[in-house]
Design an enzyme around this catalytic site. Structure first.
Site, PDB file in Angstrom:
ATOM      1  N   GLY A 196      44.662  73.576 -59.510  1.00 43.26           N
ATOM      2  CA  GLY A 196      44.340  72.248 -58.540  1.00 43.26           C
ATOM      3  C   GLY A 196      42.092  72.039 -58.616  1.00 43.26           C
ATOM      4  CB  ILE A 246      54.228  75.322 -59.873  1.00 43.34           C
ATOM      5  CG1 ILE A 246      55.704  75.618 -59.517  1.00 43.34           C
ATOM      6  CG2 ILE A 246      53.760  74.257 -59.309  1.00 43.34           C
ATOM      7  CD1 ILE A 246      56.624  74.718 -58.460  1.00 43.34           C
ATOM      8  NE  ARG A 247      50.471  71.832 -61.084  1.00 42.16           N
ATOM      9  CZ  ARG A 247      48.805  70.579 -61.076  1.00 42.16           C
ATOM     10  NH1 ARG A 247      49.202  69.858 -61.023  1.00 42.16           N
ATOM     11  NH2 ARG A 247      47.969  71.320 -59.707  1.00 42.16           N
ATOM     12  CE1 TYR A 303      46.575  68.604 -46.879  1.00 44.82           C
ATOM     13  CE2 TYR A 303      45.148  67.651 -45.490  1.00 44.82           C
ATOM     14  CZ  TYR A 303      45.004  68.252 -46.266  1.00 44.82           C
ATOM     15  OH  TYR A 303      43.946  68.769 -46.909  1.00 44.82           O
ATOM     16  CE  LYS A 326      45.574  71.608 -46.068  1.00 46.05           C
ATOM     17  NZ  LYS A 326      46.193  73.134 -46.319  1.00 46.05           N
TER      18      LYS A 326
END
Ligand code: SER
Length: 315
Positions: free
Chosen positions: A11, A35-36, A142, A146
């Site tokens: 990322g 995950i990729r 989001y 958090k």
């Protein structure tokens, strides 16, 4: 930190944090996980890497065991605007990763950093000079995840002694990996448009102020906080950190100093605008400065010079 696991290595933050940590600790001591998988060439060839789906605690535990990890950076998240379009996805990824990392950190006695965000604040928060300790009633999924992550991280520290520490990042501006689906993304995209010679369509209104930071400072913050003597820390999760605050007009005019013909027009994205309206205009990061020496190196002028220089090489 001797052996570090970075989850979410591909990322926007991870792709630069892994390189900085490998430079500092030695390439074999930093495991890049995402995950990729497989990871891109630079991350895959520069040191150990593995596939981790952070919603699966066992996958995190296996990597921690295999590589004798003592510090985990959990950078897994769905950014604010994308999460708002799919709240269950935002919650499951954001909370799943933080809970699993906390449990693994407890079991294997590792330190853990899960960044929080300006998104952890909401419309009831004082928007100017936002204090470290203040009202946190975010209106986005989001932000809710958090705040929950901050609370859980503090809970695991107090209840189980897990060494959790983290920062509340503002919008992060970088030239290596694009962010995706965030409310602050415009401040990255505007540089790409300028350097490509394109017109920039701004999704946020003039006068929308938010905190921002250049990635080299964000990386220093991530590393410095985990290295400081814990006896100095009064707070843990999470510290306000900022480097600058601007609205679209201010960044546009700074870029125009380099590209006088650069054109920006407005086409407001209602979702992003409504999110930005609930976030601080500028945070007070005194606690981070006092407790662990936070001191950003880049302001808008120096960041703009560097962004343009780097993007010219890249594009
Ligand atoms: N940059 C993030 C976003 O805009 C905030 O942490 O979603």
């Amino acid at each position: 930190m001797k052996n570090v696991l970075v989850i979410g290595a591909s990322g926007q933050i991870g792709s630069e944090l892994v390189l900085a940590l490998r430079n500092k600790l030695g390439s074999n001591h930093v495991v890049a996980a995402d995950i990729r998988f497989p990871l891109d060439k630079e991350l895959a060839e520069g040191g150990p890497s593995c596939k981790i789906d952070a919603t699966q605690a066992q996958e995190i535990a296996d990597a921690v065991k295999k590589y004798h990890i003592d510090t985990i950076y959990n950078l897994v998240a769905i950014l604010s605007a994308t999460a708002e379009a799919n709240p269950m996805l935002g919650w499951n990824i954001g909370m799943g990763s933080v809970l699993n990392c906390l449990e693994v950190a407890r079991e294997f006695k590792t330190a853990l950093s899960t960044p929080s965000s300006i998104g952890a604040f909401g419309p009831d928060t004082p928007p100017d000079n936002t204090p470290q300790d203040t009202i946190q009633r975010p209106k986005t999924i989001y932000g809710v995840s958090k705040v929950a992550g901050e609370l859980l991280s503090d809970y695991y520290f107090k209840r189980f002694g897990v060494d959790t520490r983290s920062v509340r990042y503002p919008g992060l501006i970088s030239n290596k990996t694009l962010p995706g689906g965030g409310t602050t993304d415009y401040a990255v995209e505007i540089y790409y448009a300028a350097v490509k010679g394109e017109k920039f369509i701004c999704p946020l209104q003039k006068g929308t102020f938010m905190d921002m930071m250049y990635m080299p400072d964000a990386i220093d913050a991530a590393i410095d906080l985990m290295e400081v003597d814990p006896a100095r820390l009064i707070h843990r999760n999470s510290f306000n950190v900022t480097a600058m605050s601007f609205d679209p007009e201010i960044i546009y005019n700074e870029i125009k100093k380099h590209y006088p013909n650069f054109v920006m027009e407005y086409d407001i994205n209602p979702l992003k605008q409504s999110i930005a309206n609930t976030w601080p205009n500028s945070m007070d990061d005194t606690c981070a400065r006092q407790e662990w020496g936070w001191n950003p190196k880049y302001n808008l002028t120096s960041m703009t010079e560097d962004m343009i220089k780097e993007l010219k090489k890249k594009l």
